[in-house]
Design a protein around this motif. Sequence first.
Motif, PDB file in Angstrom:
ATOM      1  N   ASP B 148       0.830  -1.207   0.000  1.00  0.00           N
ATOM      2  CA  ASP B 148       0.000   0.000   0.000  1.00  0.00           C
ATOM      3  C   ASP B 148       0.865   1.259   0.000  1.00  0.00           C
ATOM      4  O   ASP B 148       0.582   2.218  -0.714  1.00  0.00           O
ATOM      5  N   SER B 152       1.117   4.194  -2.974  1.00  0.00           N
ATOM      6  CA  SER B 152       1.013   5.623  -2.699  1.00  0.00           C
ATOM      7  C   SER B 152       2.258   6.361  -3.234  1.00  0.00           C
ATOM      8  O   SER B 152       2.146   7.417  -3.859  1.00  0.00           O
ATOM      9  N   HIS B 156       2.611   9.068  -6.406  1.00  0.00           N
ATOM     10  CA  HIS B 156       3.309  10.348  -6.223  1.00  0.00           C
ATOM     11  C   HIS B 156       4.400  10.512  -7.268  1.00  0.00           C
ATOM     12  O   HIS B 156       4.540  11.568  -7.892  1.00  0.00           O
ATOM     13  N   ARG B 159       3.025  11.294 -10.643  1.00  0.00           N
ATOM     14  CA  ARG B 159       2.447  12.628 -10.735  1.00  0.00           C
ATOM     15  C   ARG B 159       3.507  13.712 -10.983  1.00  0.00           C
ATOM     16  O   ARG B 159       3.202  14.737 -11.576  1.00  0.00           O
ATOM     17  N   THR B 160       4.723  13.486 -10.487  1.00  0.00           N
ATOM     18  CA  THR B 160       5.738  14.543 -10.583  1.00  0.00           C
ATOM     19  C   THR B 160       6.094  14.865 -12.039  1.00  0.00           C
ATOM     20  O   THR B 160       5.925  16.005 -12.469  1.00  0.00           O
ATOM     21  N   SER B 163       3.130  16.331 -13.759  1.00  0.00           N
ATOM     22  CA  SER B 163       2.924  17.750 -13.435  1.00  0.00           C
ATOM     23  C   SER B 163       3.787  18.628 -14.323  1.00  0.00           C
ATOM     24  O   SER B 163       3.328  19.637 -14.865  1.00  0.00           O
ATOM     25  N   ALA B 164       5.064  18.223 -14.453  1.00  0.00           N
ATOM     26  CA  ALA B 164       5.991  19.012 -15.264  1.00  0.00           C
ATOM     27  C   ALA B 164       5.521  19.037 -16.716  1.00  0.00           C
ATOM     28  O   ALA B 164       5.526  20.086 -17.368  1.00  0.00           O
ATOM     29  N   HIS B 200      10.455  14.862 -19.767  1.00  0.00           N
ATOM     30  CA  HIS B 200       9.477  14.379 -18.776  1.00  0.00           C
ATOM     31  C   HIS B 200       8.842  13.067 -19.230  1.00  0.00           C
ATOM     32  O   HIS B 200       8.601  12.178 -18.425  1.00  0.00           O
ATOM     33  N   ARG B 203      11.165  10.341 -18.502  1.00  0.00           N
ATOM     34  CA  ARG B 203      11.154   9.992 -17.086  1.00  0.00           C
ATOM     35  C   ARG B 203       9.930   9.127 -16.742  1.00  0.00           C
ATOM     36  O   ARG B 203      10.040   8.141 -16.004  1.00  0.00           O
ATOM     37  N   GLN B 248      24.019  19.498 -11.209  1.00  0.00           N
ATOM     38  CA  GLN B 248      22.909  20.229 -10.575  1.00  0.00           C
ATOM     39  C   GLN B 248      22.798  19.893  -9.095  1.00  0.00           C
ATOM     40  O   GLN B 248      22.394  20.711  -8.283  1.00  0.00           O
ATOM     41  N   ALA B 330      10.189   7.995   2.304  1.00  0.00           N
ATOM     42  CA  ALA B 330       9.784   8.499   0.986  1.00  0.00           C
ATOM     43  C   ALA B 330       9.323   9.949   1.086  1.00  0.00           C
ATOM     44  O   ALA B 330       9.251  10.667   0.107  1.00  0.00           O
ATOM     45  N   GLU B 331       9.008  10.379   2.323  1.00  0.00           N
ATOM     46  CA  GLU B 331       8.592  11.767   2.542  1.00  0.00           C
ATOM     47  C   GLU B 331       9.714  12.725   2.148  1.00  0.00           C
ATOM     48  O   GLU B 331       9.481  13.836   1.728  1.00  0.00           O
ATOM     49  N   HIS B 332      10.958  12.272   2.385  1.00  0.00           N
ATOM     50  CA  HIS B 332      12.086  13.170   2.174  1.00  0.00           C
ATOM     51  C   HIS B 332      12.902  12.864   0.933  1.00  0.00           C
ATOM     52  O   HIS B 332      13.589  13.724   0.420  1.00  0.00           O
ATOM     53  N   TYR B 333      12.854  11.610   0.505  1.00  0.00           N
ATOM     54  CA  TYR B 333      13.589  11.259  -0.705  1.00  0.00           C
ATOM     55  C   TYR B 333      12.638  10.542  -1.640  1.00  0.00           C
ATOM     56  O   TYR B 333      12.092   9.499  -1.277  1.00  0.00           O
ATOM     57  N   GLY B 334      12.425  11.121  -2.812  1.00  0.00           N
ATOM     58  CA  GLY B 334      11.486  10.523  -3.761  1.00  0.00           C
ATOM     59  C   GLY B 334      12.024   9.230  -4.347  1.00  0.00           C
ATOM     60  O   GLY B 334      13.050   8.711  -3.901  1.00  0.00           O
TER      61      GLY B 334
END
Lengths: 122, 377
Positions: B148, B152, B156, B159-160, B163-164, B200, B203, B248, B330-334
Amino acid sequence: MTAASVLLVDDDLDLCEAYAEVLRDAGHEVVTAHNGREALALLGEMSALPDLLLVDLMMPLMDGWQLQQALAANTQFRGLPMVIMTAGRRSPHIDSVEHLQKPVSLEALLETVARVRRAEAC
Amino acid sequence: MAATGRLDSRRIELERVQAAGERRYRNLADAVPQIVWTADVAGAPTFFNQRWFDYTGAEGQRDWLVAVHPDELAACEAKWNAALVDHQPFEIICRLRSRIGTYRWHLTRVVVERDGEGQPIAWIGSLTDLDDMLRAHRQAERAIRIRDEFLSIASHELRTPLSALLVQLGGMQLTLRDGALTAPVKLERSDRKIAAALRHVGRLTKLVDDLLDIARFGTQRLTLELEEVNLAEVVREVVDRFVDVARQAGCDLAVEAPPQIVGRWDRTRVEQVMTNLLSNAVKYGRGQPIEVALQSGEDAAHLSVCDHGIGIATADQPRIFDRFERAVSAEHYGGLGLGLYIARTIVEAHGGAIHVQSSPGAGATFTVDLPIRPEAR
């Protein structure tokens, strides 16, 4: 449309670049940071504070909520308008703040920036 | 005399029937996989089946409570004492000590036996081993929770780039419709946005490919398309692709490799391993230098990717190569949290091995050993 100065904070380089580009095309001034700490450091160096912050929630080192707390704890930055951008699930916490749900359409992004800018100018 | 003889033979017959009944009852108790015991109406033990002695190693007719784990003993005693007063059946789950000193979870059921008038005359208890079932249940719950969380995270992650892409396409439409812009400006802006949109899409494709790989790895063995490959060339190509991303992120990228190490590998899959390792090194590298090294051994090539970033706690190291596992939130590292699992699956399909050496705050070095001729293994 009134041009706004925006501090855009997102750890995703592609997304940050995409948002920055369309905001610049629309006439806004954009400065970017990739996490909360970078954003705080940038704010500290700025001669004039931005009109608003567009902030991603999930970021390394310092996330969107932590940045919000850090801003609230700083007398100089307190009250800076902030819009949270999230790709996560809805929650009561997120519903209580100005936010955009990813994927964000260009219209929603530009409309939110313009609205926050107008509200601030009033 | 004849009457006495008849009575005697009837008594003997009765005793024979009773003994046969008793034997059958005990055989039945020994035939079931549970522990079974009986006690008199006051609770004193009268019988234990063979399973009790086999499991607990206990000797003699002792109370069933002797084997109960100290943590559940008070609750078991309380239930048993209450039942002895109100003659009501009860159930309780407790751990039972085995003959080798380990404990296993058991369901204890105690029922009262009554005579024809309904008066309590004895107790019958059974203890059913639930340990394997409970463990499987906990594992299944953990697997469901991890799946689960993964769904989630996956949504996410999808979506990234979406979104781009959405924003770039919207920007392109605005640009084309903007009457105030000159044709060369429109062309230049559109060209830039198309290039970004294609990135994108690339990706998104990578994410979908990873998801498909995961589905495939779960159901079938990975099939390799082996060909003669110069691994040094593959490594340099992948490193070149990462130069911009690493810059970068503030990471210097150095590579040390001989001009060529040729072997039979699946080129696309080996590229994937290299990509996943470098992508992690950049992501968790805290803007510090990254070193890639390739060496040739007797019958294997050795690749290492070393970063000086956040590192991985020793306790997390064994599970980072497992499906859906990640050492950091995962909150801090995608990311999908699949990169190392995919890398391990590919390396192992080549007959190789992947390892990590790391400590928190001191970075991580991932080492891959790839046999030069996997099919020879």
